[in-house]
Design an enzyme around this catalytic site. Structure first.
Site, PDB file in Angstrom:
ATOM      1  N   ASP B  17     -28.587 -19.360  -2.040  1.00 45.72           N
ATOM      2  CA  ASP B  17     -29.958 -19.531  -2.501  1.00 45.72           C
ATOM      3  C   ASP B  17     -30.910 -18.514  -1.887  1.00 45.72           C
ATOM      4  O   ASP B  17     -31.685 -17.862  -2.596  1.00 45.72           O
ATOM      5  CB  ASP B  17     -30.459 -20.950  -2.199  1.00 45.72           C
ATOM      6  CG  ASP B  17     -29.807 -21.986  -3.122  1.00 45.72           C
ATOM      7  OD1 ASP B  17     -28.838 -21.647  -3.827  1.00 45.72           O
ATOM      8  OD2 ASP B  17     -30.273 -23.139  -3.117  1.00 45.72           O
ATOM      9  N   ARG B  97     -39.411 -27.141  11.371  1.00 42.23           N
ATOM     10  CA  ARG B  97     -40.131 -26.220  10.483  1.00 42.23           C
ATOM     11  C   ARG B  97     -41.224 -25.398  11.172  1.00 42.23           C
ATOM     12  O   ARG B  97     -41.338 -24.197  10.932  1.00 42.23           O
ATOM     13  CB  ARG B  97     -40.727 -26.988   9.292  1.00 42.23           C
ATOM     14  CG  ARG B  97     -39.686 -27.680   8.405  1.00 42.23           C
ATOM     15  CD  ARG B  97     -38.465 -26.862   8.246  1.00 42.23           C
ATOM     16  NE  ARG B  97     -37.524 -27.361   7.255  1.00 42.23           N
ATOM     17  CZ  ARG B  97     -36.296 -26.893   7.117  1.00 42.23           C
ATOM     18  NH1 ARG B  97     -35.849 -25.950   7.928  1.00 42.23           N
ATOM     19  NH2 ARG B  97     -35.502 -27.379   6.184  1.00 42.23           N
ATOM     20  N   ASP B 126     -40.878 -29.733   2.981  1.00 45.77           N
ATOM     21  CA  ASP B 126     -40.697 -28.539   3.796  1.00 45.77           C
ATOM     22  C   ASP B 126     -41.630 -27.409   3.399  1.00 45.77           C
ATOM     23  O   ASP B 126     -42.123 -26.669   4.242  1.00 45.77           O
ATOM     24  CB  ASP B 126     -39.237 -28.075   3.733  1.00 45.77           C
ATOM     25  CG  ASP B 126     -38.344 -28.949   4.604  1.00 45.77           C
ATOM     26  OD1 ASP B 126     -38.868 -29.557   5.563  1.00 45.77           O
ATOM     27  OD2 ASP B 126     -37.146 -29.042   4.322  1.00 45.77           O
ATOM     28  N   SER B 180     -27.636 -32.136  -0.920  1.00 44.73           N
ATOM     29  CA  SER B 180     -28.078 -30.981  -0.149  1.00 44.73           C
ATOM     30  C   SER B 180     -28.241 -31.360   1.310  1.00 44.73           C
ATOM     31  O   SER B 180     -28.539 -32.497   1.640  1.00 44.73           O
ATOM     32  CB  SER B 180     -29.369 -30.432  -0.737  1.00 44.73           C
ATOM     33  OG  SER B 180     -30.476 -30.884  -0.030  1.00 44.73           O
TER      34      SER B 180
END
Lengths: 408, 408, 408, 408
Positions: B17, B97, B126, B180
């Site tokens: 990705d 993050r 996110d 995921s």
């Protein structure tokens, strides 16, 4: 000390300590004693208490089964808030006290008593819980707390008093219990003496209501709990009244080693204390209720409840069940529970409560919106940009005048 | 759409990705791409990412080991608050993050980039966490969020783009992953696709970081954790750096089936979602920290922290790590941790974390005061009467004018 | 009653009541009395207190000017939070007590005293504030609170004791004062006796520190106050120390009829009471500080402070200045004040404090962003749509399953 | 852009801007427009709006007098919480928006419209308040916000569009207004253009609803307000409906220069803005309500409300009236107001609202308990010692292990 008292309603268990109190009240205050013995699911027979009271010449004896009232009007409302004191304690003792006090005051009104008495000591929280409830319900009542008043300050003196007053002493009560216990349908607590050192784990003999995770079966038990409006109403599809339902959960929890807690907590009267709590059914119920809410409760409704829960727990722990602020918080909490309806499936295994599914006719979980797959326009990803940009605006304006990274 | 961008720093994992994103940035924006790959303990080798970036012609490649920074400056401060989002989630993804974003912005300043890009989708949290951090640290930065911008809206289109641009596709990436995953030293999360129905339990294959309680050993593991000033510093007496310590706890937790969570949570962007989280070390750490606080923290200090924790957790979950309000709360929390020093002993057994002892040179637990035995005057039980009487006064005054039982 | 005390430090004003206490301590406890008289800006000369103490044979006499300490370390930190108890009260009495107690304990350590004494009654908050501070600073100190102990329960008995012990009685002290007064640099309070009925307004003679709005000049006074890091540092451009600055504000407030408050408040000891407060300078300072923050403080920083202010105010009111929770909140508050720097201009007119301007080098107010005019791209109105859509998402999902209008 | 819309309900004032919007909707969306004009006490005649709408060919025209609904169901509930946004703002604009939206949605359901439109700009809070309310009440509604969509981005373009479409332009609307105004029965607000610099005071011409304190009479006006269950019901003994009562208070406030506020506030959309608010009646009402509560509300009930007020105010300001969390807070607040009944007397003088008396049949103020005189045993001063000792216990235990003065 010995205030002028005519008739006192005593919370009476039938055990040695409250029997000594009964006699002490008769001799010290020279007043009539009315006994009140409640079944809150502590798992003891109550008839012996009645017979003992009769033996002491008590004329008005109240023995009440309050189990359903306890669970329906006290335990379930508390669980609607996912209540934990200091992040861990399910408040099993705290939540029972206001009900005992409430019934005691009702009896006092009924029999025309001017005083009430309890057997809680002067170092604990229970005296506060009893007495705040008494005063809130009957502001002019006289409260007698023998443990704060009398001079029976050692076990020896207490036993001497008992012998002197023909109070039967069970053989196993001669010596001192190695720790003290409180129990009701929600939990069993143990504290004191051999449990006082928080550096040492409790001995296995302390546990009364649960087997250990190690002793629990190697195969999990699967159950389903149904909720309506925030309260549990059925287990495995079988509708159960409040007390029966909690009893059933206790059984399931006990068998799977669920609900033990070894805690150092902060008492309202100012010191830290250590307690061992067993709340098998309550531990399952908390997990189930949280999961039921997770799909039925709005985010901000949940966050608002979460932010007020510590305060609500503190009120119950400190004995303020019958206070305006507890009632106000309850109104807020109850308002949120309308749609907390559905089914939660759980797996019970050696101390673990593991959710295996939740479903509800009122579910707010929307697969169309959340999916990673094509959602057919249910959610426009472009909206996220504006959302972020405006949420960031004040941070950017701050950073632009030199306050980088949110420096105030 | 295609804003004028000269140089962009991309958070690059080396996977399919972000490789597509890399190429897409080059082709769509015609700008230079700088890659940044961080080791946060996700358990993947980073050198392949470097080689891939080289292959795409990237000239400035950053590969950083941020594990100690992550644990020391982000994870530990968060654990000082016993932080749980919505009562259950240990925030493993959320807390990583801001560090990634912070390093990305540092690199942008270093290489003179005017933009940053990330691979988060338009439906998740996110994107918010990355971008709020970017903006708070560099208010004039251009943010590129390809998933919100491009037209590669299906797996097929993405693969076609990859093929067209000579991006290697691992065989196992041809088909779509069944869910995921995000991972770092604190946790591993799984969500999406086969996990989307909250009525169904996750399949065992979902779990990556823990064995199941059922598979865990029949014999408990006993450990001791030492704390200094609120942070863990040693396990079983062995001093360990932040990352090594958390890695060790992960190992212990994994082996004992600890730290699984199946959660339906509320996203900041407005919908509910379902995640499976594995936080073995963090689960142990939370239990240990709470117990360390239980004997060292003042009651009101603890209650104040507890009452603000939900707000603090919400800030981290929503992406406001770099905000004045998070910094203010951190100052409050950190102020409380000076004396949170000592040792906690725990037993790890099939999913359970069971405290077996706590001790501290700064302990506030005072056996003299709490004891049921004679306390030599450390506590005067008579004081309790005045304490109760004054706490009851307002309730009595209310009841006296007809507001019985705390009716407002 | 008469505990074994060797040396006691008495908070001594020199007035009749504390003189009686001084003598009563000497005769009842047979201990040495050390006097401590503090200048907190109450506006009385202190030398007479010294002379009187000498007359009573006191050997160690402390007379301290604490005005700057009071304002810098107690008043200003409190104003950083825009503190109001019960929405209205500026806490003028509450904030002075911990400083008096702190100095008293310092003196006790210095002179080797084992006890401290104060002249506060048993019904008020001040006894709590003094004693909590004493205990927090010197946990083993003996506290003597004569008003709770002695039998001088009427004015007549007190005067008889005074006469018997050769305590001079000022003529105007023969009769009872029609109300009681406390004063320091922050405020003057009046309560009791003729002020006890909350249905009646206070007589004009009650006011000591302000003229009435009606008597104030018909022309407004314009002033400017400069702040640095949340605290005021100058008036009309003239730099002033803490005490001098507050004195100047008091003068300005008094002359313009500013700062009167007629309040029914809730005491910590459980009852409601009525007080008349005059806080001329503090009222101006609160308005100024709020306006300074309005352009320099981040929104969420401000909202977080606002949400915790009631708790912070309650702590100060209840006497918990020296507590972990007050210190934690102070850390949070102080962290927010770094950039609260600039100038506020105000107009003082007959009881009104009217802002006429605020400016700051750290201003977050950005005309480009807010303007109704063309803003040159500083703000993209399209972002608002996404912002609203995502904020609305949970409400829409709720309404879609029948919970219209946010029904829970 | 131009979504497929059949019928839209427009919040229509009859002024130039919403007339342009009306025509723009007809021409851009080619849909039927239904107009809705509400009387919220803004002080404008509504019949001209009806005639204008007819002129534009509108077939379904709604003109509603919502004044009593506004005050009874929105303003009064809000005042039960003593609501102030950022410590100062009485939320006059915010509280009107949900009612307008609610009626608009009702009309949409009634006439079968699929869309609603409003005239709020893309930088302000009102767009959020309108749209969150729309979506919460009718989740599938299409919202049209012309100011965010069209290209009439300057006054010139707007006027050109008006001329082109035969929209009459009042002479005084040719030039731009020097600031923009919003008004209803609760307040009048002014902002923008000449008011944008917070360093400058507003010109006197800005004020529409109040005379200045300086212009107010030299003699005070005395009034009495009666409350029942938290809401005002009579002025000077005369029972008045909600709207009439607020109108009367506005008159009294206006005449005495009461209720002006010059504020820099934080918008939900992220920037600071400056507004001039005039809330004459609301300012009086807030003071009256607080004083009514001061003798009728329990201490902890009041403190709980106070601690949640900032959050409640924020919800209203941000547009979340129709949300579960606002409803939950309202339930909590309303529960507290049962006994907030009685009379408050006030003196209005040149900008000041001065309480002169409060009385209530439900008063919790007990002269016997509070008095400095002999209280006949209503309060035992000895109780204070135990109260203080137990409150101090944790502080003493802390100090004993070296944490003096509450050091954490």
């Amino acid at each position: 000390m010995a205030k002028d008292v005519k008739k006192v309603v005593l919370a009476y268990s039938g055990g040695l300590d409250t029997s000594v109190i009964l006699r002490w009240l008769q001799t010290t205050y020279g007043c009539e004693v009315v006994t009140f013995t409640a079944d809150l699911g502590q798992g003891e027979e109550l008839e012996p208490a009645r017979r003992k009271a009769e033996m002491f010449g008590v004329k008005q004896i109240f023995v009440d089964d309050l189990r359903d009232t306890f669970v329906r009007d006290f335990v379930f409302p508390m669980f609607r808030a996912n209540t934990l004191y200091e992040g861990q304690y399910l408040l099993g003792t705290s939540i029972a006290r206001p009900l005992i006090a409430q019934r005691q005051i009702e009896i006092a009104e009924e029999v025309g008593a001017d005083a009430v008495a309890h057997g809680a000591t002067g170092k604990g929280n229970d005296q506060v819980r009893f007495e705040l409830s008494y005063y809130a319900l009957k502001p002019d009542v006289t409260v007698i707390a023998p443990w704060r008043e009398w001079d029976l300050t050692s076990r020896t003196k207490l036993l001497a008093f008992a012998e002197e007053h023909q109070i039967p002493i069970a053989k196993d009560k001669r010596g001192e219990a190695p720790f003290s216990v409180d129990a009701n349908l929600l939990h069993s607590s143990s504290e004191g003496k051999i449990l006082e050192d928080p550096a040492l784990p409790p001995d296995e003999i302390v546990f009364q209501r649960t087997i250990s995770p190690e002793s629990a079966p190697d195969v999990a038990t699967e159950i389903a709990i149904d909720f309506v409006g925030g309260d549990p109403v059925a287990i495995n599809g079988e509708a159960l009244g409040p007390a029966a339902l909690l009893a059933k959960l206790n059984e399931l929890g006990r068998a799977n080693g669920i609900g033990r807690l070894d805690l150092v907590e902060n008492r309202f009267v100012g010191m830290k204390s250590r307690g061992i709590y067993e709340t098998p059914g309550g531990t399952i119920l908390l997990a189930a209720h949280r999961n039921m809410e997770s799909i039925t409760l709005d985010r901000e409704a949940g966050h608002l409840k979460d932010s007020l829960m510590p305060r609500y727990a503190e009120l119950i722990y400190n004995g303020f069940w019958f206070s305006p602020e507890r009632r106000m918080l309850q109104a807020l909490i109850d308002t949120s529970q309308n749609s907390v309806t559905g089914r939660v499936r759980l797996k019970l295994y050696k101390g673990n409560v593991i959710v295996t599914g939740r479903e509800s006719p009122h579910s707010l979980y929307d697969t169309r919106v959340v999916t990673f797959e094509e959602d057919g326009g249910a959610y426009d990803q472009v909206d996220a940009q504006g959302f972020i940009k405006l949420n960031a605006l004040r941070l950017r304006l701050g950073a632009a005048v030199g306050r980088k990274g949110g420096t105030p």
